[in-house]
Write a protein that holds these residues in place. Sequence first.
Motif, mmCIF file in Angstrom:
data_model
loop_
_atom_site.group_PDB
_atom_site.id
_atom_site.type_symbol
_atom_site.label_atom_id
_atom_site.label_comp_id
_atom_site.label_asym_id
_atom_site.label_seq_id
_atom_site.Cartn_x
_atom_site.Cartn_y
_atom_site.Cartn_z
ATOM 1 N N HIS A 97 0.666 -1.208 -0.114
ATOM 2 C CA HIS A 97 -0.047 -0.047 -0.072
ATOM 3 C C HIS A 97 0.828 1.314 0.186
ATOM 4 C CE1 HIS A 97 -3.056 3.063 1.410
ATOM 5 N NE2 HIS A 97 -3.806 2.111 0.878
ATOM 6 N N MET A 98 2.060 1.280 0.623
ATOM 7 C CA MET A 98 2.657 2.165 0.925
ATOM 8 C C MET A 98 3.363 2.617 -0.442
ATOM 9 S SD MET A 98 6.236 2.888 3.090
ATOM 10 C CE MET A 98 7.214 4.137 3.254
ATOM 11 N N LEU A 99 3.749 1.678 -1.452
ATOM 12 C CA LEU A 99 4.400 1.985 -2.710
ATOM 13 C C LEU A 99 3.406 2.270 -3.693
ATOM 14 C CD1 LEU A 99 6.772 -1.106 -2.896
ATOM 15 C CD2 LEU A 99 7.339 1.405 -2.727
ATOM 16 N N THR A 100 1.937 2.333 -3.557
ATOM 17 C CA THR A 100 1.237 2.727 -4.333
ATOM 18 C C THR A 100 1.163 4.386 -4.712
ATOM 19 O OG1 THR A 100 -0.755 3.118 -2.757
ATOM 20 C CG2 THR A 100 -0.579 0.693 -3.789
ATOM 21 N N PHE A 101 1.725 4.992 -3.479
ATOM 22 C CA PHE A 101 1.762 6.463 -3.592
ATOM 23 C C PHE A 101 2.995 6.808 -4.222
ATOM 24 C CE2 PHE A 101 -1.038 5.618 -0.325
ATOM 25 C CZ PHE A 101 -2.021 6.845 -0.394
ATOM 26 N N THR A 102 2.760 7.794 -5.064
ATOM 27 C CA THR A 102 3.919 8.114 -5.988
ATOM 28 C C THR A 102 5.104 8.480 -5.208
ATOM 29 O OG1 THR A 102 2.431 9.027 -7.861
ATOM 30 C CG2 THR A 102 4.713 9.941 -7.790
ATOM 31 N N LEU A 296 -9.886 8.936 12.221
ATOM 32 C CA LEU A 296 -8.934 7.904 13.159
ATOM 33 C C LEU A 296 -7.593 8.642 13.136
ATOM 34 C CD1 LEU A 296 -10.069 4.474 11.568
ATOM 35 C CD2 LEU A 296 -10.520 5.423 13.915
ATOM 36 N N ALA A 297 -7.095 9.396 12.166
ATOM 37 C CA ALA A 297 -5.942 9.918 11.983
ATOM 38 C C ALA A 297 -4.645 9.158 12.522
ATOM 39 C CB ALA A 297 -5.909 11.234 13.094
ATOM 40 N N GLY A 298 -3.630 9.635 13.314
ATOM 41 C CA GLY A 298 -2.587 8.765 13.697
ATOM 42 C C GLY A 298 -1.775 7.839 12.352
ATOM 43 N N SER A 299 -1.815 6.708 12.642
ATOM 44 C CA SER A 299 -1.378 5.720 11.461
ATOM 45 C C SER A 299 -2.152 5.776 10.210
ATOM 46 C CB SER A 299 -1.254 4.469 12.105
ATOM 47 O OG SER A 299 -0.179 4.309 13.201
ATOM 48 N N MET A 300 -3.168 6.108 10.396
ATOM 49 C CA MET A 300 -4.388 6.130 9.182
ATOM 50 C C MET A 300 -4.229 7.164 8.329
ATOM 51 S SD MET A 300 -6.492 3.373 8.854
ATOM 52 C CE MET A 300 -8.276 3.627 8.319
ATOM 53 N N LEU A 301 -3.427 8.380 8.631
ATOM 54 C CA LEU A 301 -3.014 9.373 7.850
ATOM 55 C C LEU A 301 -1.868 9.068 6.704
ATOM 56 C CD1 LEU A 301 -3.501 12.435 10.174
ATOM 57 C CD2 LEU A 301 -5.226 11.652 8.561
ATOM 58 N N ALA A 302 -1.375 8.142 6.782
ATOM 59 C CA ALA A 302 0.000 7.985 6.223
ATOM 60 C C ALA A 302 -0.173 7.126 5.246
ATOM 61 C CB ALA A 302 1.089 7.558 6.973
ATOM 62 N N SER A 303 0.522 6.793 4.221
ATOM 63 C CA SER A 303 0.414 5.963 3.108
ATOM 64 C C SER A 303 0.592 4.541 3.752
ATOM 65 C CB SER A 303 1.615 6.136 2.089
ATOM 66 O OG SER A 303 3.002 6.062 2.551
ATOM 67 N N THR A 304 1.101 4.560 4.812
ATOM 68 C CA THR A 304 1.179 3.075 5.330
ATOM 69 C C THR A 304 0.091 2.865 6.525
ATOM 70 O OG1 THR A 304 2.606 4.053 7.178
ATOM 71 C CG2 THR A 304 3.564 2.957 5.476
ATOM 72 N N SER A 305 -1.212 3.504 6.038
ATOM 73 C CA SER A 305 -2.424 3.255 6.911
ATOM 74 C C SER A 305 -2.825 1.845 7.247
ATOM 75 C CB SER A 305 -3.339 3.922 6.057
ATOM 76 O OG SER A 305 -3.679 3.546 4.695
ATOM 77 N N PRO A 306 -2.585 0.738 6.449
ATOM 78 C CA PRO A 306 -2.818 -0.452 6.856
ATOM 79 C C PRO A 306 -2.212 -1.064 8.138
ATOM 80 C CG PRO A 306 -2.453 -0.455 4.485
ATOM 81 C CD PRO A 306 -2.029 0.609 5.045
ATOM 82 N N ASN A 307 -1.124 -0.262 8.720
ATOM 83 C CA ASN A 307 -0.649 -0.504 9.876
ATOM 84 C C ASN A 307 -1.603 -0.798 10.970
ATOM 85 O OD1 ASN A 307 2.376 -0.811 9.768
ATOM 86 N ND2 ASN A 307 2.483 1.246 9.325
ATOM 87 N N ASP A 308 -2.749 0.145 10.777
ATOM 88 C CA ASP A 308 -3.840 -0.162 11.526
ATOM 89 C C ASP A 308 -4.961 -1.066 11.237
ATOM 90 O OD1 ASP A 308 -6.105 0.318 13.363
ATOM 91 O OD2 ASP A 308 -6.033 2.709 13.456
ATOM 92 N N PRO A 309 -5.138 -2.189 11.885
ATOM 93 C CA PRO A 309 -6.061 -3.103 11.364
ATOM 94 C C PRO A 309 -7.492 -2.599 11.250
ATOM 95 C CG PRO A 309 -4.488 -4.034 13.293
ATOM 96 C CD PRO A 309 -4.592 -2.498 13.042
ATOM 97 N N LEU A 310 -7.639 -1.463 11.770
ATOM 98 C CA LEU A 310 -9.217 -0.992 11.260
ATOM 99 C C LEU A 310 -8.989 -0.923 9.839
ATOM 100 C CD1 LEU A 310 -9.718 1.535 14.428
ATOM 101 C CD2 LEU A 310 -11.076 -0.749 13.789
#
Length: 401
Positions: A97-102, A296-310
């Motif tokens: 998911h992180m790599l999808t972002f340019t 939800l903010a926090g981890s969900m704001l980043a390109s690595t948002s799947p870090n949050d299981p939500l």
Amino acid sequence: QVSVNFRAACCWVLAAAVRCVREVHTRSFVMARAATRAAAWCLCVCVFVCALVVVDVAAVHVRKNQASLTDAEVTRFVNAIQQLKKSGVYDQFVRVHMLTFTNSRLGPIQFDECLHSPVPIDAHNECFDWAHSSPVFLPWHRRFILSFEKALQAVDPDVSLCYWDWTVDNATDPQRNRLFSEQFAGGNGNPENHRWVENGSFARWPQKYAADGGEFLARQFGGDPSVTYGHSVSLPVATNQQDTLNLPIYDEPPYIMWGNVTLKNTFRKTLEGFPGMRKWELSWGGYLHARVHMFLAGSMLASTSPNDPLFWLHHANIDRLWSLWQKMHPEADRYVPMSGGPFGMNADDFLIPWDGKRNTQQYEWYYQFKDAVPEGQRVRIRDMLVDDQDLGYVYEGLSYH
């Protein structure tokens, strides 16, 4: 659950066929009447067909509303996620998911050049976002969460994804919403300790890949004021969702949303979060899909948002809404553009990294996600435009015929 009545009917046919065949075999086929022989053979055919369908239906699992899960199902779901984390496979999905972002692939300077490039953006160049801000948003995430679900089922075959209907279960009090309880996903982050989540099944959940630089899973219910210009963010409401579902067109040009502030409301654009509708309350940072990330903010704001299981419950709900929209608009194209659009967005184009190029050893980052995306596997956008059952699942609460 979908197949209970059908299975019962097939079992009845099977039992009847067995009785009939036994009766026929007690006589000579030569002596038996032609009608009896025909009936026996018809029943045998019915048995064969029913057996095939039962096997097929048995392979379809139900993605339940998280609020409908039993405590035992919650435990199994959580345990499967934790096992994926321990094996390292979970973090490979985060990396995909992180790599999808340019900007994750090119860095901020080249990303800025992409924004101002006169060259059309498509899958021919690295300016292309693999999964966001274009029509591929829904089919890409459908493939992504399906791959994650299969990884969960490799750990526990009885586990399925579940969805979070945030228009209904919008309380953050664990006494009113089990999702945020100690038993399940835990609650808000600790404001005195980097907003890290310190309770629940994912307390002190380490982040191997973290675009936000955080060591552990973080949340900030109501949004991060530094991102929303001091404004708070609430979860989407049912009227916003219904207005979106009522939109009759999947998408239309311009397909890529970068820098475009004159977009018309289409289903995909509005569901993804941009633009909102004029009659809606202003939401800082986007609507519907985007608004949940902002809340939800926090981890969900980043390109690595799947870090949050939500993330998985949120995107299962987004996928459910796409399925619901298709049922509400059976005459509409499930996806646009089917052809004639920018390369990488047409129905016969491959989703990235399931394209036989980015999922090979020749791709510089493939070693970081090889267990999440099978080597050489190719998946076209068209492959995600079939009925839910054809992909192996159905959603609780939706009608299937």
